[in-house]
Design an enzyme around this catalytic site. Structure first.
Site, PDB file in Angstrom:
ATOM      1  N   LYS A  13       1.299  -1.375   0.177  1.00 17.83           N
ATOM      2  CA  LYS A  13      -0.490   0.196   0.149  1.00 17.83           C
ATOM      3  C   LYS A  13       1.154   1.139  -0.107  1.00 17.83           C
ATOM      4  O   LYS A  13       0.668   1.709  -0.566  1.00 17.83           O
ATOM      5  CB  LYS A  13      -1.057  -0.003   1.223  1.00 17.83           C
ATOM      6  N   ARG A  89     -10.816   1.110   7.802  1.00 19.62           N
ATOM      7  CA  ARG A  89      -9.993  -0.196   8.697  1.00 19.62           C
ATOM      8  C   ARG A  89     -11.178  -0.976   9.159  1.00 19.62           C
ATOM      9  O   ARG A  89     -10.854  -2.129   9.827  1.00 19.62           O
ATOM     10  CB  ARG A  89      -8.816  -0.120   9.165  1.00 19.62           C
ATOM     11  N   ARG A 128      11.246  -4.707   5.877  1.00 19.07           N
ATOM     12  CA  ARG A 128      11.405  -3.225   5.350  1.00 19.07           C
ATOM     13  C   ARG A 128      11.584  -2.364   5.949  1.00 19.07           C
ATOM     14  O   ARG A 128      11.762  -2.992   7.060  1.00 19.07           O
ATOM     15  CB  ARG A 128       9.702  -3.699   5.695  1.00 19.07           C
ATOM     16  N   ARG A 161      10.352  -0.472  11.048  1.00 16.24           N
ATOM     17  CA  ARG A 161       9.088   0.204  12.178  1.00 16.24           C
ATOM     18  C   ARG A 161       9.170  -0.976  13.635  1.00 16.24           C
ATOM     19  O   ARG A 161       9.469  -2.418  13.226  1.00 16.24           O
ATOM     20  CB  ARG A 161       7.548  -0.478  11.750  1.00 16.24           C
ATOM     21  N   ARG A 172      -1.233  -8.269  13.557  1.00 10.89           N
ATOM     22  CA  ARG A 172      -2.057  -7.206  12.702  1.00 10.89           C
ATOM     23  C   ARG A 172      -2.540  -8.255  11.665  1.00 10.89           C
ATOM     24  O   ARG A 172      -3.881  -7.671  11.221  1.00 10.89           O
ATOM     25  CB  ARG A 172      -0.586  -6.593  12.053  1.00 10.89           C
TER      26      ARG A 172
HETATM   27  P1  AMP Z   1       0.437   1.535   9.066  1.00 19.80           P
HETATM   28  O1  AMP Z   1       1.048   2.009   8.725  1.00 19.80           O
HETATM   29  O2  AMP Z   1      -1.755   1.697   7.973  1.00 19.80           O
HETATM   30  O3  AMP Z   1       0.204  -0.654   8.685  1.00 19.80           O
HETATM   31  O4  AMP Z   1      -0.516   1.460  10.395  1.00 19.80           O
HETATM   32  C1  AMP Z   1       0.316   1.171  11.749  1.00 19.80           C
HETATM   33  C2  AMP Z   1      -0.688   1.390  12.964  1.00 19.80           C
HETATM   34  O5  AMP Z   1      -1.259   2.484  13.461  1.00 19.80           O
HETATM   35  C3  AMP Z   1      -1.776  -0.296  12.558  1.00 19.80           C
HETATM   36  O6  AMP Z   1      -1.166  -1.270  13.242  1.00 19.80           O
HETATM   37  C4  AMP Z   1      -2.505   0.619  13.305  1.00 19.80           C
HETATM   38  O7  AMP Z   1      -1.990   0.232  14.848  1.00 19.80           O
HETATM   39  C5  AMP Z   1      -2.818   2.132  13.074  1.00 19.80           C
HETATM   40  N1  AMP Z   1      -3.312   2.217  12.668  1.00 19.80           N
HETATM   41  C6  AMP Z   1      -3.963   3.036  11.365  1.00 19.80           C
HETATM   42  N2  AMP Z   1      -4.740   3.168  11.248  1.00 19.80           N
HETATM   43  C7  AMP Z   1      -5.396   2.545  11.376  1.00 19.80           C
HETATM   44  C8  AMP Z   1      -7.154   2.683  11.411  1.00 19.80           C
HETATM   45  N3  AMP Z   1      -7.882   2.798  10.984  1.00 19.80           N
HETATM   46  N4  AMP Z   1      -7.541   2.485  12.749  1.00 19.80           N
HETATM   47  C9  AMP Z   1      -7.086   2.068  13.833  1.00 19.80           C
HETATM   48  N5  AMP Z   1      -5.716   1.729  13.923  1.00 19.80           N
HETATM   49  C10 AMP Z   1      -5.002   2.247  12.854  1.00 19.80           C
END
Ligand code: AMP
Length: 219
Positions: A13, A89, A128, A161, A172
């Site tokens: 993404k 999400r 990553r 990360r 996740r």
């Molecule tokens: P990402 O970078 O999109 O993988 O997001 C990293 C982390 O941020 C996720 O594992 C969640 O803990 C939090 N997060 C990101 N977007 C959301 C969302 N829409 N709702 C809830 N938690 C989120």
């Protein structure tokens, strides 16, 4: 044109989002990036989100919905549309966003669903690396930086990360299946979803994404 990009952790993404923003000049709203930046700045929002994120859990909907609403209301260039990356999400987030945006300029026009078998994800996610300064994304095997640990684009330091570990990935993935699949079903019922095979080389995935988006008008 308002785009939502969806896909499990490691589906690509972030990489596709960077390219979409560059080519189609839409505003990029990545909830993961916003949370990471708020954590880095130690804001109240960052402190509220930190524990969930480090464990791989979703941040509660009321925190996330409020944050996205605030970002969208303060976009400097509303006309060019946006790319939502990582939000909605959960089904509750999708319903909340639909209420907020339905029939307005903020409604989602297209959903790009990045699809990849779960087995392919672990290697992608644990390898990553991200640039601390510009956010560029690398992979230690498939897309290494020229000099280990240093960003090719800006010379910044690369980091991993905290949630890119196998343990966190399992949580996740579980969250993704339970919480995010219903979001895809929600948009599928509206006829907005375009499926992309994300288990291909980056350039091929990008060609497929661009060919879908080229069918729409931007601006
Ligand atoms: P990402 O970078 O999109 O993988 O997001 C990293 C982390 O941020 C996720 O594992 C969640 O803990 C939090 N997060 C990101 N977007 C959301 C969302 N829409 N709702 C809830 N938690 C989120």
């Amino acid at each position: 044109m308002n785009i939502l990009i969806m896909g499990g952790p490691g589906a690509g993404k972030g990489t596709m989002s960077t390219r979409i923003v560059k080519k189609y000049h839409v505003n990029h709203i990545s909830t993961g990036d916003i949370f990471r930046s708020e954590i880095g700045m130690e804001t109240e929002l960052g402190l509220a989100a930190k524990d969930y994120i480090e464990k791989g859990l979703l941040v509660p909907d009321e925190i996330t919905n409020g944050m996205v609403k605030n970002y969208l209301e303060h976009l400097s260039d509303k006309k060019s549309g946006f790319l939502l990356d990582g939000y909605p999400r959960t089904l509750d987030q999708a319903v909340a966003f639909d209420k907020l945006s339905g029939g307005t300029m903020m409604a989602i026009d297209i959903v790009i669903a990045m699809e990849i078998p779960f087995e392919a994800l672990a290697e992608r996610v644990t390898g990553r690396r991200l640039c601390k300064d510009c956010g560029a994304i690398y992979h230690i095997k498939s897309q290494p930086s020229r000099q280990e640990g240093i960003c090719d684009q800006c010379g910044g330091t690369l980091y991993q990360r905290k949630d890119d570990t196998v343990e966190s990935l399992n949580v996740r993935l579980d969250e993704y299946t339970k919480q995010t699949q219903p979001v895809l079903d929600f948009y599928e019922a509206k006829g907005l979803v375009k499926h992309i095979n994300a288990n291909q080389p980056i350039e091929k995935v990008w060609a497929d994404v661009a060919s879908v988006l080229n069918g729409y008008s931007f601006g």
